[in-house]
Scaffold this motif. Structure first.
Motif, PDB file in Angstrom:
ATOM      1  N   ASN A 168     -12.246  97.723  82.629  1.00 64.27           N
ATOM      2  CA  ASN A 168     -11.068  96.793  83.213  1.00 64.27           C
ATOM      3  C   ASN A 168     -11.060  95.612  82.424  1.00 64.27           C
ATOM      4  OD1 ASN A 168      -9.633  97.867  85.668  1.00 64.27           O
ATOM      5  ND2 ASN A 168     -11.983  98.337  86.015  1.00 64.27           N
ATOM      6  N   GLU A 169     -11.768  95.595  81.240  1.00 64.45           N
ATOM      7  CA  GLU A 169     -12.002  94.586  80.142  1.00 64.45           C
ATOM      8  C   GLU A 169     -12.325  93.093  80.926  1.00 64.45           C
ATOM      9  OE1 GLU A 169      -8.097  94.424  78.459  1.00 64.45           O
ATOM     10  OE2 GLU A 169      -8.739  96.392  77.271  1.00 64.45           O
ATOM     11  N   PHE A 170     -13.179  93.225  81.973  1.00 57.39           N
ATOM     12  CA  PHE A 170     -13.716  91.860  82.555  1.00 57.39           C
ATOM     13  C   PHE A 170     -15.136  91.602  81.769  1.00 57.39           C
ATOM     14  CE2 PHE A 170     -16.315  89.859  85.674  1.00 57.39           C
ATOM     15  CZ  PHE A 170     -15.794  88.788  85.902  1.00 57.39           C
ATOM     16  N   SER A 171     -15.294  90.428  81.560  1.00 59.37           N
ATOM     17  CA  SER A 171     -16.805  90.184  80.861  1.00 59.37           C
ATOM     18  C   SER A 171     -16.814  88.756  81.371  1.00 59.37           C
ATOM     19  CB  SER A 171     -16.632  89.889  79.452  1.00 59.37           C
ATOM     20  OG  SER A 171     -15.613  89.065  78.855  1.00 59.37           O
ATOM     21  N   VAL A 172     -18.358  88.188  81.371  1.00 63.35           N
ATOM     22  CA  VAL A 172     -18.633  86.976  81.811  1.00 63.35           C
ATOM     23  C   VAL A 172     -19.154  86.330  80.331  1.00 63.35           C
ATOM     24  CG1 VAL A 172     -18.952  87.202  84.163  1.00 63.35           C
ATOM     25  CG2 VAL A 172     -20.937  87.716  82.674  1.00 63.35           C
ATOM     26  N   SER A 173     -19.004  85.046  80.181  1.00 61.19           N
ATOM     27  CA  SER A 173     -19.370  84.197  78.983  1.00 61.19           C
ATOM     28  C   SER A 173     -20.893  83.920  78.931  1.00 61.19           C
ATOM     29  CB  SER A 173     -18.412  82.981  78.536  1.00 61.19           C
ATOM     30  OG  SER A 173     -18.747  82.590  77.483  1.00 61.19           O
ATOM     31  N   GLY A 174     -21.528  84.537  77.700  1.00 61.65           N
ATOM     32  CA  GLY A 174     -22.928  83.873  77.313  1.00 61.65           C
ATOM     33  C   GLY A 174     -23.969  84.417  78.176  1.00 61.65           C
ATOM     34  N   ASN A 191     -25.505  88.014  80.882  1.00 59.92           N
ATOM     35  CA  ASN A 191     -25.314  89.521  81.566  1.00 59.92           C
ATOM     36  C   ASN A 191     -24.759  89.304  82.760  1.00 59.92           C
ATOM     37  OD1 ASN A 191     -26.401  90.784  79.222  1.00 59.92           O
ATOM     38  ND2 ASN A 191     -28.329  90.378  80.140  1.00 59.92           N
ATOM     39  N   PHE A 192     -24.173  90.716  83.312  1.00 62.09           N
ATOM     40  CA  PHE A 192     -23.668  90.717  84.622  1.00 62.09           C
ATOM     41  C   PHE A 192     -24.938  90.406  85.730  1.00 62.09           C
ATOM     42  CE2 PHE A 192     -20.514  93.395  82.749  1.00 62.09           C
ATOM     43  CZ  PHE A 192     -19.481  92.353  82.768  1.00 62.09           C
ATOM     44  N   THR A 193     -24.580  89.798  87.085  1.00 63.12           N
ATOM     45  CA  THR A 193     -25.537  89.660  87.870  1.00 63.12           C
ATOM     46  C   THR A 193     -24.897  90.578  89.302  1.00 63.12           C
ATOM     47  OG1 THR A 193     -24.804  87.545  88.856  1.00 63.12           O
ATOM     48  CG2 THR A 193     -26.289  87.640  86.933  1.00 63.12           C
ATOM     49  N   ILE A 194     -25.788  90.458  90.181  1.00 65.75           N
ATOM     50  CA  ILE A 194     -25.267  90.982  91.436  1.00 65.75           C
ATOM     51  C   ILE A 194     -24.080  90.130  92.175  1.00 65.75           C
ATOM     52  CG2 ILE A 194     -26.981  89.573  92.851  1.00 65.75           C
ATOM     53  CD1 ILE A 194     -25.591  93.340  93.437  1.00 65.75           C
ATOM     54  N   ASN A 195     -23.907  88.971  91.949  1.00 62.45           N
ATOM     55  CA  ASN A 195     -23.056  87.842  92.129  1.00 62.45           C
ATOM     56  C   ASN A 195     -21.801  88.340  91.346  1.00 62.45           C
ATOM     57  OD1 ASN A 195     -24.384  86.305  94.203  1.00 62.45           O
ATOM     58  ND2 ASN A 195     -25.314  85.224  92.509  1.00 62.45           N
ATOM     59  N   ASP A 196     -21.732  88.707  90.152  1.00 65.32           N
ATOM     60  CA  ASP A 196     -20.476  89.263  89.667  1.00 65.32           C
ATOM     61  C   ASP A 196     -20.160  90.698  90.111  1.00 65.32           C
ATOM     62  OD1 ASP A 196     -20.727  87.230  87.705  1.00 65.32           O
ATOM     63  OD2 ASP A 196     -22.145  88.291  86.753  1.00 65.32           O
ATOM     64  N   TYR A 197     -20.887  91.583  90.486  1.00 70.40           N
ATOM     65  CA  TYR A 197     -20.838  92.905  90.936  1.00 70.40           C
ATOM     66  C   TYR A 197     -20.188  92.729  92.190  1.00 70.40           C
ATOM     67  CZ  TYR A 197     -24.146  94.773  87.256  1.00 70.40           C
ATOM     68  OH  TYR A 197     -24.603  94.861  85.918  1.00 70.40           O
ATOM     69  N   LYS A 198     -20.331  91.879  93.079  1.00 72.69           N
ATOM     70  CA  LYS A 198     -19.816  91.591  94.051  1.00 72.69           C
ATOM     71  C   LYS A 198     -18.103  91.586  94.144  1.00 72.69           C
ATOM     72  CE  LYS A 198     -20.577  87.895  96.830  1.00 72.69           C
ATOM     73  NZ  LYS A 198     -21.424  86.957  97.377  1.00 72.69           N
ATOM     74  N   LEU A 199     -17.777  91.295  93.015  1.00 75.30           N
ATOM     75  CA  LEU A 199     -16.139  91.188  92.936  1.00 75.30           C
ATOM     76  C   LEU A 199     -15.616  92.685  93.098  1.00 75.30           C
ATOM     77  CD1 LEU A 199     -16.082  89.015  89.910  1.00 75.30           C
ATOM     78  CD2 LEU A 199     -15.457  88.416  92.103  1.00 75.30           C
ATOM     79  N   ILE A 200     -16.344  93.591  92.699  1.00 77.23           N
ATOM     80  CA  ILE A 200     -15.905  95.016  92.927  1.00 77.23           C
ATOM     81  C   ILE A 200     -15.622  95.433  94.202  1.00 77.23           C
ATOM     82  CG2 ILE A 200     -16.533  97.536  92.482  1.00 77.23           C
ATOM     83  CD1 ILE A 200     -17.909  96.378  89.986  1.00 77.23           C
ATOM     84  N   ASN A 201     -16.271  94.480  95.404  1.00 73.54           N
ATOM     85  CA  ASN A 201     -16.042  94.964  96.800  1.00 73.54           C
ATOM     86  C   ASN A 201     -14.228  94.659  96.822  1.00 73.54           C
ATOM     87  OD1 ASN A 201     -16.559  95.685  99.296  1.00 73.54           O
ATOM     88  ND2 ASN A 201     -16.388  93.642  99.956  1.00 73.54           N
ATOM     89  N   LYS A 202     -13.683  93.657  96.013  1.00 68.58           N
ATOM     90  CA  LYS A 202     -12.376  93.166  96.224  1.00 68.58           C
ATOM     91  C   LYS A 202     -11.516  94.403  95.685  1.00 68.58           C
ATOM     92  CE  LYS A 202     -13.012  89.031  97.344  1.00 68.58           C
ATOM     93  NZ  LYS A 202     -12.636  88.475  98.585  1.00 68.58           N
ATOM     94  N   SER A 203     -11.793  95.057  94.724  1.00 71.85           N
ATOM     95  CA  SER A 203     -11.131  96.362  94.280  1.00 71.85           C
ATOM     96  C   SER A 203     -11.486  97.775  94.872  1.00 71.85           C
ATOM     97  CB  SER A 203     -11.262  96.569  92.662  1.00 71.85           C
ATOM     98  OG  SER A 203     -12.713  96.819  92.567  1.00 71.85           O
ATOM     99  N   HIS A 204     -12.626  97.765  95.541  1.00 76.14           N
ATOM    100  CA  HIS A 204     -12.909  99.237  96.007  1.00 76.14           C
ATOM    101  C   HIS A 204     -13.106  99.238  97.356  1.00 76.14           C
ATOM    102  CE1 HIS A 204     -13.544  99.826  91.575  1.00 76.14           C
ATOM    103  NE2 HIS A 204     -13.987 101.071  91.725  1.00 76.14           N
TER     104      HIS A 204
END
Length: 233
Positions: free
Chosen positions: A69-75, A77-90
């Motif tokens: 989905n072409e989502f990234s965070v600057s500088g 790696n992804f963390t569990i706090n980022d992964y929690k966003l997937i609850n919004k979509s899934h």
């Protein structure tokens, strides 16, 4: 049929096969540790290793969703706090799974339920703590945490691919027999691997439900839109 479109996901079979291998190891573990409430606090090197593998696979799936989905965070790696966003979509927190032949009251699992309350995932914290300091936190890698992680991985795949295994000629692994059956209609459906059963969310807001004609879209070069995770971060 849209699940089979080449633009739907990058190499989904790669992730399904990894789950099926973990599932086979889980079934082997059940030969030694009965799936029962009495064994929830059991821990061992085998359980800890399976917990590590399963959570790493969950992270790999989360990362793949972001990248597709072409989502990234600057500088960083992804963390569990980022992964929690997937609850919004899934809507992962609304899924339930059922473990076959479980003895006791803990056979039905909602491993992402705490995300609905903005709370951390206890099984993921157990994984993280036992990974970074195994000597002090080895006891946290319990059978209970492993079962939650295993169900979480199944839910994550179900949310993306339903029961499609991307194998030639149907299901990749067929496991059946007297140990793996369900009595009555519990409203759950067979999931990838044919062992766990899953209940898909029934609380999707009307404005977020799909309404499309696949026959009209299927011939487009890329009929899918990216989910805008940045809007929620």
């Amino acid at each position: 049929m849209y699940l089979l479109h080449r633009k739907y996901a990058t190499d989904p079979r790669h992730y399904v096969r990894a789950f099926l291998l973990i599932q086979q190891d889980m079934l082997d573990l059940f030969s030694y540790v009965e799936p029962s409430d009495r064994n929830l606090d059991t821990y061992s090197h085998r359980i800890q290793q399976l917990l590590m593998r399963t959570c790493v696979e969950i992270e790999a799936n989360f990362t793949a969703i972001f990248l597709d989905n072409e989502f990234s965070v600057s500088g960083r790696n992804f963390t569990i706090n980022d992964y929690k966003l997937i609850n919004k979509s899934h809507r992962l927190s609304s899924f339930e799974t059922r473990v076959p032949g479980w003895i006791g009251d803990h056979g039905i699992r909602q491993p992402f339920a705490s995300w609905a309350e903005e709370q951390p995932l206890s099984w993921y914290r157990a994984y993280n703590k036992s990974k970074h300091n195994r000597h002090e936190n080895f006891h946290l890698a319990t059978f209970d945490s492993l079962i939650d992680a295993f169900c979480a991985l199944n839910i994550l795949l179900s949310a993306q691919f339903m029961d499609e295994e991307y194998g030639p000629g149907g299901k990749s692994i067929g496991l059946s027999g007297s140990d793996y059956f369900y009595e009555g209609d519990d409203g759950m459906e067979p999931s990838i691997g044919d062992i766990l059963r899953v209940r898909f969310p029934d609380d999707w807001p009307a404005n977020e439900r799909y309404d499309f004609n696949w026959q009209e879209l299927r011939n487009l070069e890329d009929p899918f839109e990216n989910f805008d995770y940045a809007a929620y971060s």
